[in-house]
Design an enzyme around this catalytic site. Structure first.
Site, PDB file in Angstrom:
ATOM      1  N   TYR A   1      -9.865  -2.212   1.313  1.00 39.91           N
ATOM      2  CA  TYR A   1      -9.645  -2.327   2.755  1.00 39.91           C
ATOM      3  C   TYR A   1      -9.639  -0.988   3.468  1.00 39.91           C
ATOM      4  CZ  TYR A   1      -8.840  -7.266   3.375  1.00 39.91           C
ATOM      5  OH  TYR A   1      -9.028  -8.612   3.472  1.00 39.91           O
ATOM      6  N   ASP A   2     -10.226  -0.984   4.646  1.00 43.57           N
ATOM      7  CA  ASP A   2     -10.109   0.159   5.541  1.00 43.57           C
ATOM      8  C   ASP A   2      -9.293  -0.312   6.732  1.00 43.57           C
ATOM      9  OD1 ASP A   2     -12.630   0.251   3.985  1.00 43.57           O
ATOM     10  OD2 ASP A   2     -12.812   2.228   4.916  1.00 43.57           O
ATOM     11  N   TYR A   3      -8.150   0.308   6.934  1.00 44.15           N
ATOM     12  CA  TYR A   3      -7.334  -0.034   8.092  1.00 44.15           C
ATOM     13  C   TYR A   3      -7.576   1.001   9.182  1.00 44.15           C
ATOM     14  CZ  TYR A   3      -4.700  -3.371   5.236  1.00 44.15           C
ATOM     15  OH  TYR A   3      -4.335  -4.427   4.447  1.00 44.15           O
TER      16      TYR A   3
ATOM     17  N   ASP B   1      16.094   3.769  20.289  1.00 43.01           N
ATOM     18  CA  ASP B   1      17.508   3.592  20.612  1.00 43.01           C
ATOM     19  C   ASP B   1      17.990   4.426  21.793  1.00 43.01           C
ATOM     20  OD1 ASP B   1      19.011   5.374  17.819  1.00 43.01           O
ATOM     21  OD2 ASP B   1      17.690   5.996  19.420  1.00 43.01           O
TER      22      ASP B   1
ATOM     23  N   GLY C   1      -1.147   7.365   4.055  1.00 43.93           N
ATOM     24  CA  GLY C   1      -1.717   8.512   4.767  1.00 43.93           C
ATOM     25  C   GLY C   1      -2.668   9.343   3.919  1.00 43.93           C
TER      26      GLY C   1
ATOM     27  N   HIS D   1      -5.605 -14.950   1.352  1.00 42.80           N
ATOM     28  CA  HIS D   1      -4.590 -13.894   1.415  1.00 42.80           C
ATOM     29  C   HIS D   1      -4.056 -13.721   2.825  1.00 42.80           C
ATOM     30  CE1 HIS D   1      -8.256 -11.857   2.652  1.00 42.80           C
ATOM     31  NE2 HIS D   1      -7.496 -10.951   3.250  1.00 42.80           N
TER      32      HIS D   1
ATOM     33  N   ASP E   1       0.790  -1.224   0.000  1.00 40.18           N
ATOM     34  CA  ASP E   1       0.000   0.000   0.000  1.00 40.18           C
ATOM     35  C   ASP E   1       0.826   1.280   0.000  1.00 40.18           C
ATOM     36  OD1 ASP E   1      -2.244  -1.507  -0.195  1.00 40.18           O
ATOM     37  OD2 ASP E   1      -2.849  -1.309   1.895  1.00 40.18           O
ATOM     38  N   SER E   2       2.031   1.241   0.563  1.00 39.08           N
ATOM     39  CA  SER E   2       2.817   2.479   0.570  1.00 39.08           C
ATOM     40  C   SER E   2       3.192   2.889  -0.853  1.00 39.08           C
ATOM     41  CB  SER E   2       4.064   2.344   1.447  1.00 39.08           C
ATOM     42  OG  SER E   2       5.044   1.596   0.772  1.00 39.08           O
TER      43      SER E   2
END
Ligand SMILES: *[C@@H]1O[C@H](CO)[C@@H](O)[C@H](O)[C@H]1NC(C)=O
Ligand SMILES: *[C@@H]1O[C@H](CO)[C@@H](O)[C@H](O)[C@H]1NC(C)=O
Ligand SMILES: [Cu+2]
Length: 555
Positions: free
Chosen positions: A457-459, A517, A378, A506, A372-373
């Site tokens: 899809y809705d995340y 860090d 966003g 899937h 998706d990226s």
């Protein structure tokens, strides 16, 4: 006598009313007061320095856009219908300052880092993609090509993502090269005609080797729930060239049978050597319209003494917590400089990738891997619905973006923040042995949420801040499954979900970035990252409590 009784009765009623008023007002003074205003002061203070992480404002997007348009040698267009062969200003986004510079600034050791933007241009005329850093904001005077430094190679133009402009071109290409040549088949099989069209769904990746740019486009009924209404027709389009006259149909799939050209399909269909799909009306079983009214209102949560958190600019305070936040058009929501009791426990926690990998016997989903990226995450964070997507009383925040558009756009209420009872105590113990005792703690936590609707899809993305000092990153998938038209052999790749519809097998992979860090030198720390459908991450200095919190978070 009669009138005396009347007067006595009236007097009695009056006294009783007065007594009631007095009693009610005495008692209501004792009952806890509800207040929409905060009754107790916040423990921490907002920090203006969080602005180094802030997304660009509307004005800043415009400043960068204007600056880029003024560079005559770049010859850029911002119009959505810019041709692939021209130069298109695809993206403007915050260029995050280097961590070392930010830490110096946050810790008061160095000055504020320069504010810069990233601008991505699809140079159709030159055949490559360039990423520039533009600065300093608010009045940019320079742009630096950072492509080589960042990607270590030239980026050829055909690795660009498909823009809205190209989607439109592809639709008219299909209209001309496929639909207008198969009028009879389209009418008989799919009832496509003058005012009836099909919807498209693009599969990914767009090819199998570097340099490819060809897409299996699957067709669906023109319904609101189209993702589970496949019609059994898919077309492979080669759109590698920036010259749209070079685009071509490479293969077609009709009712499970492959064809090399539109003409071959047409000829075999007309001669009757193809197993035909005969159009049948279907109800929109994918509709999300509620079928009946809810019985009564569901329980609600409210802030009886005002909110225990506060949002200012891009900075949030909540009990012992403080953090900065942003929403990258590309990767999605993120928080920075996450502090608990004043101590930084994470520099960054962010969404990075949502991948889904499919299996099928038919072309469309046979190789499908959605990263998706690659089309951005966003950018799909749209308005949240009060009382459904987030509690009614949540705090809602607008965001601004500039990606594949002509002007910066506001997305109303696209982030929500709320404190919520999580439905279980944070900890409790009851002892009935030797000591009769009980101790429990209400598990009220702060939720920071966006929802991205990427295709089917809705995340729903949540970062949850607990009173114990743990943070949880959580994602839920909803929306629609991706489906294929049912043909022979389909059932090895999923389950039938409707007449002639296969819900394809899937797997989802979700990646978060957690930058801890600063913690690594700490003597007492506990960090855990789990990348699964549900990811939990805990970090805390009070180790005993932290371990309990981590263990209970299904790790
Ligand atoms: C686009 O391709 C067509 C056919 O291949 C050719 O005739 C035309 O000149 C090309 N256009 C450009 C701008 O190169
Ligand atoms: C599926 O297989 C059955 C028998 O094996 C055959 O009769 C039928 O025509 C096939 N359907 C398609 C769409 O190929
Ligand atoms: Cu799924």
């Amino acid at each position: 006598m009669n009138s005396l009784l009347k007067w006595a009765l009236i007097l009695f009623v009056l006294i009783s009313i007065i007594l009631n008023i007095v009693l009610i007002s005495i008692h209501s003074g004792r009952a806890p007061k509800c207040s929409s205003q905060r009754l107790h002061p916040l423990q921490e203070k907002h920090d203006e320095r969080s602005r180094v992480f802030a997304d660009l404002s509307r004005d800043e997007y415009l400043q960068v856009q204007q600056y880029m348009l003024m560079q005559k040698d770049l010859d850029i267009s911002t119009l959505q219908n810019t041709k692939p062969s021209q130069n298109f200003l695809f993206l403007i986004d915050l260029s995050l300052p280097k961590k070392a510079d930010v830490l110096g600034y946050l810790d008061g050791k160095s000055s504020k880092p320069v504010r810069e933007a990233t601008a991505v241009v699809f140079h159709g005329t030159k055949g490559h993609i360039k990423e520039y850093v533009v600065g300093p904001l608010p009045n940019p005077v320079y742009h630096r090509d950072v492509t080589m430094e960042k990607y270590k190679k030239e980026l050829p133009i055909n690795v660009r993502t498909v823009t809205i402009g190209e989607y439109v071109l592809l639709i008219s290409f299909l209209e001309q090269e496929v639909f207008s040549k198969l009028v009879k088949l389209m009418k008989e099989s799919f009832d496509v005609g003058q005012d009836k069209k099909l919807n498209v769904f693009h599969q990914m990746p767009r090819g199998v080797k570097s340099g490819d740019r060809k897409t299996w486009i699957s067709f669906f009924r023109d319904f609101s729930g189209r993702y589970i209404h496949p019609v059994g027709f898919e077309v492979l389009v080669n759109h590698e060239s920036i010259n749209t006259s070079d685009w071509r149909v490479e293969r077609l799939l009709y009712n499970g049978q492959y064809f090399n050209t539109v003409e071959e399909l047409k000829q075999k269909y007309d001669s009757g050597s193809v197993k035909k799909i005969v159009f049948k009306e279907s109800r929109n079983y994918g509709s999300l319209k509620p079928q009946r009214k809810p019985l009564q209102l569901s329980p609600q949560q409210f802030y009886a003494e005002g909110k225990r958190f506060s949002v200012k600019n891009n900075h949030i305070l909540y009990l012992d917590w403080s953090f900065a936040f942003g929403l990258s058009s590309l990767t999605g929501m993120r928080v920075f400089d996450v502090r608990f009791k004043g101590e930084r426990i994470a520099y960054e926690l962010s969404v990075q990738e949502a991948m889904s990998v499919y299996g099928s016997v038919t072309a469309g989903m046979i190789l499908t891997k959605f990263l998706d990226s690659s089309i951005s995450i966003g950018r799909f964070a749209y308005e949240l619905t009060r009382g459904v997507d987030c509690p009614y009383d949540a705090t809602y925040i607008d965001t601004y973006r500039y990606i594949d558009m002509e002007a910066p756009t506001r997305y109303r209420n696209s982030i929500c923040v709320f404190e919520h009872n999580m439905g279980q105590p944070l900890r409790r113990h009851f002892a009935d042995f030797f000591h009769n005792s009980y101790g429990g703690m209400v598990n009220s936590a702060l939720v920071f949420r966006t929802i991205t609707a990427i295709g089917n899809y809705d995340y729903m993305w949540d970062f949850i801040f607990y009173q114990s000092g743990s943070v949880e990153a959580k994602v839920h998938a909803t929306g629609y499954i991706s489906s294929s038209y049912l043909v022979n052999g389909s059932l090895r790749f999923g389950h039938q979900v409707a007449e002639n519809v296969l819900g394809n097998i899937h797997t989802h992979f979700i990646n978060f970035k957690v930058d801890l860090d600063d913690l690594l030198t700490s003597t007492c720390q506990h960090a855990f990252v789990q990348v699964k459908k549900r990811m939990s991450f805990c970090a805390l200095r009070g180790c005993a409590v932290s371990n309990i919190a981590c263990l209970s978070a299904d790790v």
